[in-house]
Design an enzyme around this catalytic site. Structure first.
Site, PDB file in Angstrom:
ATOM      1  N   ASP A 236      44.051  12.861  11.134  1.00 17.33           N
ATOM      2  CA  ASP A 236      44.052  13.911  12.152  1.00 17.33           C
ATOM      3  C   ASP A 236      43.737  13.325  13.523  1.00 17.33           C
ATOM      4  OD1 ASP A 236      43.887  16.717  13.135  1.00 17.33           O
ATOM      5  OD2 ASP A 236      41.769  16.244  13.344  1.00 17.33           O
TER       6      ASP A 236
ATOM      7  N   GLU B 131      48.569  14.201   7.183  1.00 18.45           N
ATOM      8  CA  GLU B 131      47.529  13.514   7.951  1.00 18.45           C
ATOM      9  C   GLU B 131      46.971  12.323   7.175  1.00 18.45           C
ATOM     10  OE1 GLU B 131      45.918  17.383  10.509  1.00 18.45           O
ATOM     11  OE2 GLU B 131      44.874  16.746   8.688  1.00 18.45           O
TER      12      GLU B 131
END
Length: 234
Positions: free
Chosen positions: A49, A121
């Site tokens: 992320d 992610e």
């Protein structure tokens, strides 16, 4: 550690050849499959992320050197939110190679937006740890290329846009209510009503509550903006 044939094919779609194949296996392992000897992808998701955020911030600054922070922020949010990550995951068929527990698999886990977004992610983090930032950056820019150029000037999500519309007119924020749920447990459909304090309301149905809320907000915003446009000036 050798990759299975489906993971080899996935790595080709990803455009990255892993030196440390265990990282890719960890990235596609959902917590429902974790065990004392098998790590899941939650820690990688946390890292990925942040890597995605930095790459998108750099890309947006380079794409539009004149944009203000107020213009860049909603564009950034549109590019890094879970829906965008899930869309990219579908583009490279990440769902097909996820390692899921039986219950998660039976509940349609390979199609779940949040699960796909998290796994995307994690894959970003796996590439970053395997080959460094430049490799991760190159992969992200390749997969997100069309989205960066196409992101709208006003990339606010519909719920935010509707709330700002209401606040600009002295109204309380809109309310969202689940009015119906249908379909099997592994593929539910949620119907959500978005309502403004003045009574204006629209409903929408989607495969997740978040999607249904966004769609209902979009429909309601379009309705009230159209009504304003038709109202003659005093």
């Amino acid at each position: 550690m050798k990759l299975s044939s489906d993971l080899k094919a996935f790595a080709e779609r990803l455009g990255h050849e892993f030196s440390r194949t265990a990282l890719l296996i960890e990235a596609v392992t959902h917590p429902s499959m974790s065990s004392p000897g098998r790590s899941d992808n939650q820690r990688l998701e946390f890292l990925g992320d942040r890597v995605l955020g930095l790459v998108m911030a750099e890309a947006l600054l380079a794409h539009d050197p004149e944009a203000s922070e107020g213009q860049l922020a909603p564009r950034f949010n549109a590019l890094v939110r879970k829906e965008a990550c899930a869309d990219v995951a579908r583009q490279i068929e990440l769902g097909q190679v996820l390692k899921l527990g039986r219950s998660e698999m039976l509940s349609g886990g390979r199609r779940k937006e949040a699960l796909l977004g998290d796994a995307m992610e994690a894959v970003i983090a796996a590439v970053y740890l395997d080959a460094g930032f430049e490799a991760a950056r190159a992969m992200i820019l390749r997969l997100w290329a069309g989205r960066i150029g196409a992101v709208a000037e006003d990339a606010r999500d519909p719920k935010t846009a509707l709330q700002e519309w209401a606040q600009a007119r002295g109204m309380a924020p809109p309310k969202y209510t689940e009015t119906a749920r249908s379909g099997p447990d592994h593929a539910p459909q949620f119907t959500i009503a978005a309502q403004l304090p003045n009574g204006a309301q629209e409903e929408a149905t989607a495969g997740s509550k978040r999607q249904a809320e966004q769609a209902a907000a979009q429909a309601l915003l379009a309705r009230v903006e159209a009504q304003v446009a038709k109202t003659p000036p005093k």
